[in-house]
Scaffold this motif. Structure first.
Motif, PDB file in Angstrom:
ATOM      1  N   ALA A  77       6.635 -56.039   4.246  1.00  0.00           N
ATOM      2  CA  ALA A  77       6.064 -54.700   4.379  1.00  0.00           C
ATOM      3  C   ALA A  77       6.763 -53.883   5.454  1.00  0.00           C
ATOM      4  CB  ALA A  77       4.568 -54.788   4.679  1.00  0.00           C
ATOM      5  N   SER A  78       7.239 -54.542   6.472  1.00  0.00           N
ATOM      6  CA  SER A  78       7.900 -53.829   7.573  1.00  0.00           C
ATOM      7  C   SER A  78       9.264 -53.277   7.163  1.00  0.00           C
ATOM      8  CB  SER A  78       8.061 -54.755   8.777  1.00  0.00           C
ATOM      9  OG  SER A  78       8.947 -55.830   8.471  1.00  0.00           O
ATOM     10  N   GLN A  79       9.729 -53.665   5.980  1.00  0.00           N
ATOM     11  CA  GLN A  79      11.051 -53.221   5.532  1.00  0.00           C
ATOM     12  C   GLN A  79      10.972 -52.382   4.256  1.00  0.00           C
ATOM     13  OE1 GLN A  79      12.891 -57.060   5.063  1.00  0.00           O
ATOM     14  NE2 GLN A  79      13.410 -57.235   7.240  1.00  0.00           N
ATOM     15  N   ILE A  80       9.794 -51.788   4.015  1.00  0.00           N
ATOM     16  CA  ILE A  80       9.573 -51.006   2.799  1.00  0.00           C
ATOM     17  C   ILE A  80       9.200 -49.577   3.167  1.00  0.00           C
ATOM     18  CG2 ILE A  80       8.149 -50.773   0.726  1.00  0.00           C
ATOM     19  CD1 ILE A  80       7.667 -53.798   0.872  1.00  0.00           C
ATOM     20  N   ASP A  81       9.782 -48.632   2.446  1.00  0.00           N
ATOM     21  CA  ASP A  81       9.457 -47.222   2.638  1.00  0.00           C
ATOM     22  C   ASP A  81       8.832 -46.670   1.355  1.00  0.00           C
ATOM     23  OD1 ASP A  81      10.596 -47.160   5.211  1.00  0.00           O
ATOM     24  OD2 ASP A  81      12.594 -46.786   4.379  1.00  0.00           O
ATOM     25  N   VAL A  82       7.547 -46.287   1.440  1.00  0.00           N
ATOM     26  CA  VAL A  82       6.850 -45.625   0.332  1.00  0.00           C
ATOM     27  C   VAL A  82       6.163 -44.396   0.905  1.00  0.00           C
ATOM     28  CG1 VAL A  82       5.136 -45.801  -1.491  1.00  0.00           C
ATOM     29  CG2 VAL A  82       6.425 -47.833  -0.821  1.00  0.00           C
ATOM     30  N   GLU A  83       6.622 -43.242   0.516  1.00  0.00           N
ATOM     31  CA  GLU A  83       6.021 -42.009   0.994  1.00  0.00           C
ATOM     32  C   GLU A  83       4.690 -41.754   0.284  1.00  0.00           C
ATOM     33  OE1 GLU A  83       7.148 -40.093   3.456  1.00  0.00           O
ATOM     34  OE2 GLU A  83       8.779 -41.540   3.745  1.00  0.00           O
ATOM     35  N   PRO A  84       3.725 -41.108   0.956  1.00  0.00           N
ATOM     36  CA  PRO A  84       2.469 -40.742   0.276  1.00  0.00           C
ATOM     37  C   PRO A  84       2.752 -39.863  -0.937  1.00  0.00           C
ATOM     38  CG  PRO A  84       2.262 -40.466   2.655  1.00  0.00           C
ATOM     39  CD  PRO A  84       3.710 -40.726   2.383  1.00  0.00           C
ATOM     40  N   TYR A  85       1.870 -39.948  -1.908  1.00  0.00           N
ATOM     41  CA  TYR A  85       1.985 -39.133  -3.124  1.00  0.00           C
ATOM     42  C   TYR A  85       0.660 -38.409  -3.286  1.00  0.00           C
ATOM     43  CZ  TYR A  85       3.273 -38.042  -8.004  1.00  0.00           C
ATOM     44  OH  TYR A  85       3.605 -37.420  -9.184  1.00  0.00           O
ATOM     45  N   THR A  86       0.685 -37.106  -3.095  1.00  0.00           N
ATOM     46  CA  THR A  86      -0.548 -36.327  -3.033  1.00  0.00           C
ATOM     47  C   THR A  86      -0.983 -35.837  -4.413  1.00  0.00           C
ATOM     48  OG1 THR A  86       0.600 -34.222  -2.729  1.00  0.00           O
ATOM     49  CG2 THR A  86       0.135 -35.526  -0.741  1.00  0.00           C
ATOM     50  N   ALA A  87      -2.229 -35.373  -4.465  1.00  0.00           N
ATOM     51  CA  ALA A  87      -2.742 -34.788  -5.704  1.00  0.00           C
ATOM     52  C   ALA A  87      -1.923 -33.558  -6.084  1.00  0.00           C
ATOM     53  CB  ALA A  87      -4.213 -34.419  -5.536  1.00  0.00           C
ATOM     54  N   GLU A  88      -1.505 -32.813  -5.084  1.00  0.00           N
ATOM     55  CA  GLU A  88      -0.692 -31.627  -5.356  1.00  0.00           C
ATOM     56  C   GLU A  88       0.656 -32.014  -5.966  1.00  0.00           C
ATOM     57  OE1 GLU A  88      -3.877 -30.812  -2.702  1.00  0.00           O
ATOM     58  OE2 GLU A  88      -2.248 -32.278  -2.476  1.00  0.00           O
ATOM     59  N   GLN A  89       1.263 -33.086  -5.471  1.00  0.00           N
ATOM     60  CA  GLN A  89       2.537 -33.534  -6.018  1.00  0.00           C
ATOM     61  C   GLN A  89       2.383 -34.043  -7.446  1.00  0.00           C
ATOM     62  OE1 GLN A  89       3.273 -36.232  -2.645  1.00  0.00           O
ATOM     63  NE2 GLN A  89       5.307 -35.305  -2.436  1.00  0.00           N
ATOM     64  N   PHE A  90       1.342 -34.832  -7.686  1.00  0.00           N
ATOM     65  CA  PHE A  90       1.091 -35.376  -9.021  1.00  0.00           C
ATOM     66  C   PHE A  90       0.879 -34.223 -10.013  1.00  0.00           C
ATOM     67  CE2 PHE A  90      -1.410 -39.102 -11.192  1.00  0.00           C
ATOM     68  CZ  PHE A  90      -0.630 -38.961 -12.326  1.00  0.00           C
ATOM     69  N   THR A  91       0.021 -33.275  -9.631  1.00  0.00           N
ATOM     70  CA  THR A  91      -0.241 -32.123 -10.486  1.00  0.00           C
ATOM     71  C   THR A  91       1.035 -31.341 -10.758  1.00  0.00           C
ATOM     72  OG1 THR A  91      -2.497 -31.941  -9.619  1.00  0.00           O
ATOM     73  CG2 THR A  91      -1.579 -29.996 -10.721  1.00  0.00           C
ATOM     74  N   SER A  92       1.790 -31.089  -9.696  1.00  0.00           N
ATOM     75  CA  SER A  92       3.037 -30.333  -9.825  1.00  0.00           C
ATOM     76  C   SER A  92       4.021 -31.033 -10.747  1.00  0.00           C
ATOM     77  CB  SER A  92       3.667 -30.120  -8.447  1.00  0.00           C
ATOM     78  OG  SER A  92       4.929 -29.491  -8.563  1.00  0.00           O
ATOM     79  N   ASP A  93       4.102 -32.362 -10.659  1.00  0.00           N
ATOM     80  CA  ASP A  93       5.042 -33.102 -11.506  1.00  0.00           C
ATOM     81  C   ASP A  93       4.689 -32.954 -12.983  1.00  0.00           C
ATOM     82  OD1 ASP A  93       6.703 -33.976  -9.501  1.00  0.00           O
ATOM     83  OD2 ASP A  93       5.686 -35.904  -9.239  1.00  0.00           O
ATOM     84  N   ILE A  94       3.396 -33.090 -13.316  1.00  0.00           N
ATOM     85  CA  ILE A  94       3.001 -32.946 -14.717  1.00  0.00           C
ATOM     86  C   ILE A  94       3.265 -31.530 -15.209  1.00  0.00           C
ATOM     87  CG2 ILE A  94       1.070 -32.987 -16.342  1.00  0.00           C
ATOM     88  CD1 ILE A  94      -0.207 -35.169 -14.661  1.00  0.00           C
ATOM     89  N   MET A  95       2.922 -30.543 -14.385  1.00  0.00           N
ATOM     90  CA  MET A  95       3.040 -29.156 -14.817  1.00  0.00           C
ATOM     91  C   MET A  95       4.500 -28.719 -14.922  1.00  0.00           C
ATOM     92  SD  MET A  95      -0.073 -28.426 -15.423  1.00  0.00           S
ATOM     93  CE  MET A  95       0.039 -26.676 -15.781  1.00  0.00           C
ATOM     94  N   ARG A  96       5.326 -29.078 -13.971  1.00  0.00           N
ATOM     95  CA  ARG A  96       6.727 -28.619 -14.037  1.00  0.00           C
ATOM     96  C   ARG A  96       7.481 -29.317 -15.169  1.00  0.00           C
ATOM     97  NH1 ARG A  96      10.650 -31.929 -11.682  1.00  0.00           N
ATOM     98  NH2 ARG A  96       9.825 -33.725 -10.522  1.00  0.00           N
ATOM     99  N   LEU A  97       7.223 -30.602 -15.380  1.00  0.00           N
ATOM    100  CA  LEU A  97       7.887 -31.293 -16.473  1.00  0.00           C
ATOM    101  C   LEU A  97       7.381 -30.793 -17.820  1.00  0.00           C
ATOM    102  CD1 LEU A  97       8.107 -34.983 -15.202  1.00  0.00           C
ATOM    103  CD2 LEU A  97       9.803 -33.175 -15.030  1.00  0.00           C
ATOM    104  N   GLY A  98       6.146 -30.319 -17.855  1.00  0.00           N
ATOM    105  CA  GLY A  98       5.561 -29.787 -19.078  1.00  0.00           C
ATOM    106  C   GLY A  98       5.714 -28.288 -19.217  1.00  0.00           C
ATOM    107  N   GLN A  99       6.565 -27.694 -18.368  1.00  0.00           N
ATOM    108  CA  GLN A  99       6.852 -26.253 -18.434  1.00  0.00           C
ATOM    109  C   GLN A  99       5.584 -25.415 -18.306  1.00  0.00           C
ATOM    110  OE1 GLN A  99       8.961 -25.921 -22.163  1.00  0.00           O
ATOM    111  NE2 GLN A  99      10.617 -27.264 -21.498  1.00  0.00           N
ATOM    112  N   ASP A 100       4.649 -25.923 -17.474  1.00  0.00           N
ATOM    113  CA  ASP A 100       3.380 -25.246 -17.191  1.00  0.00           C
ATOM    114  C   ASP A 100       2.472 -25.094 -18.409  1.00  0.00           C
ATOM    115  OD1 ASP A 100       3.750 -24.895 -14.424  1.00  0.00           O
ATOM    116  OD2 ASP A 100       5.019 -23.149 -14.774  1.00  0.00           O
TER     117      ASP A 100
END
Length: 511
Positions: A77-100
């Motif tokens: 675990a001390s050698q792993i980097d995982v950035e937080p993934y927010t609700a805003e990021q998740f929403t944005s990913d679905i919407m931008r990939l789906g062309q809104d």
């Protein structure tokens, strides 16, 4: 298989979404729970069996995910980097990939329910989550760096996921009837009263106040692909179960259900050109995926590139590049790498014995060997790679501090060269032999068009009234309006669980 014909709830489809529904129904107090599956027992699990088991969810970074996973020690675990993934990021990913175009209320329901659903799967279903080192991380400077907003997978992928579900279903006393296609939804007035199935060759009426459709889309039907998607979609290779032939749409629309979503769209990925055409392979399963293209190039039969391989992380482009391949002459393409990139390719997809590899010590020799695989213009193939190499080298000369890094969008590109299409990231010249090529085709995973559902209850909506049809619910790949054109990897399994739990809770209120 019992002779009982009366149940609290009947679920159509034995995949991940259907299994989640049955287990959640048990949690809600239902006792008589039946799953009916069109396929034989050897094909249990639907498309969920063929996935890598990835679940996209809102999370607070590594500390939030560690309690869920089974494959990380404190030292690791001390050698792993995982950035937080927010609700805003998740929403944005679905919407931008789906062309809104995705339905905002459905997207919100998925995103807001994602973390709780994953926790439920871990605690209640006992899904053995892992950090997906092999798919979503690269070892860079001694650290495992996760990318693309996705970190969770399951041990043994979809096979392990479905095995876990079957254990949980058995413990919950859920009955499954295989070789039992659903034929008709029964109504009492304007409410669902049961389901007609074909069992051992005979039609049988089953009675229940709730029916949940979790039987996938129409991707395994050549005729429906041709009808809804046109073009050459009848030639696409079926990535998963051969039993997803649009039955849920047929059943629901027969009683007035509304359709919704992108009926011309689907999850279509780079797939082994030598894979079976009309069905997935239960042994190799997801290993036919060929997702190493961001680290190299893709060229068609005429020797031209046709996509920006480095447009984004793989899990944001892999579900649409299958379509791009299908649109090429002959419906296939070649993925190409040099020796610096081949060591980064995943063994699960590119290992010896998994895929047919074409090796050569020079690009000229590679082009000659690919003529036997369908390459029509050897000279153009050589020229295309030479032009790419020149553009990538010019950028590196102009930006000497830029570093190739597969774990980030490194901006190592062909910008300024006029190359079309460009390569926006990971643009390393293909110049150091030996060179590797594999032949890929379009693999269709699931279709995006489906049934209109209430985002709060997963109730199927009536075309005439716009209100939920009492007792009819939908989850999984059959939910329409959630994805358009493209989608962020790992969203499908999470969505199946989120809407399954909504359906089960609402169905329990009918008892």
């Amino acid at each position: 298989m019992s002779n009982n014909t009366s149940f609290d709830i009947i679920i159509v489809g034995s995949g991940h979404a259907g299994s989640c529904t049955a287990i959640a129904a048990s949690d809600a107090g239902m006792k008589r729970i039946l799953i009916v599956e069109k396929g034989p027992e050897g094909w249990v699990g639907g498309n969920g069996y063929f996935t890598a088991g990835a679940h996209r969810t809102v999370h607070g970074g590594l500390p939030d995910l560690l309690p869920l996973v089974t494959n990380v020690s404190a030292e690791q675990a001390s050698q792993i980097d995982v950035e937080p993934y927010t609700a805003e990021q998740f929403t944005s990913d679905i919407m931008r990939l789906g062309q809104d175009k995705p339905d905002a209320a459905l997207v919100k329901a998925l995103v807001d329910g994602s973390r709780d659903a994953v926790q439920w799967l871990a605690n209640r279903v006992k899904v053995p989550y892992t950090l997906a080192f092999n798919r979503q991380a690269y070892l860079v400077n001694g650290r495992q760096k996760f990318w693309g907003g996705l970190a969770l997978s399951t041990r043994d992928g979809g096979k392990g996921l479905i095995e876990t579900h079957r254990k949980a279903l058995k413990e919950a006393g859920v009955e499954t009837w295989f070789d039992t296609p659903a034929v008709e939804i029964l109504l009492d007035g304007d409410a669902v009263s049961g389901l007609v199935v074909r069992k051992t060759g005979e039609l049988v009426e089953l009675h229940a106040r709730a029916v949940v459709l979790a039987c996938g889309g129409y991707e395994a039907s050549r005729d429906l692909r041709k009808k809804y998607m046109g073009g050459n979609w009848d030639l696409a290779k079926v990535r998963g179960t051969p039993y997803n032939t649009g039955d849920g749409i047929t059943l629901a629309t027969a009683i007035g259900a509304a359709l919704k979503g992108d009926f011309g769209g689907c999850h279509s990925t780079c797939w082994d050109a030598n894979a079976p055409s009309d069905t997935g392979d239960r042994a190799l399963s997801n290993q036919f995926t060929k997702s190493g293209y961001p680290l190299g190039l893709m060229l068609n039969a005429q020797g031209h590139r046709f996509v920006d391989e480095g447009e984004d992380f793989r899990n944001y482009t892999y579900a649409k590049f299958g379509r791009a391949i299908l649109e090429q002459p002959g419906g296939f393409a070649f993925q190409v790498w040099d020796s610096r990139a081949t060591k980064w390719l995943r063994d699960e997809e590119y290992g010896d014995g998994v895929v047919r590899k074409i090796w050569a010590d020079s690009i000229e020799e590679l082009a000659g060997r690919l003529q036997h695989e369908g390459l029509e213009d050897e000279a153009q193939f050589i020229q295309t790679i030479a032009h790419f190499n020149q553009a990538a080298s010019q950028f590196q000369l102009a930006h000497p501090t830029a570093q190739w890094d597969p774990a980030v969008k490194d901006s190592l590109s062909t910008q300024g060269s006029g190359l079309s299409p460009p390569k926006s990231n990971w643009a390393m010249p293909i110049e150091q032999g030996p060179f590797l090529a594999v032949k890929v085709a379009c693999g269709i995973t699931f279709t995006f068009g489906g049934l209109a559902v209430d985002p709060d209850t997963a109730g199927v909506l009536s075309e005439s009234s716009g209100k939920p049809i009492r007792g009819l619910f939908c989850t999984g790949e059959l939910v329409g309006g959630l994805f358009y054109s493209n989608y962020p990897g790992g969203s499908g399994l999470t969505g199946g669980a989120v809407f399954a739990r909504k359906a089960a809770r609402e169905a329990a209120k009918l008892l």
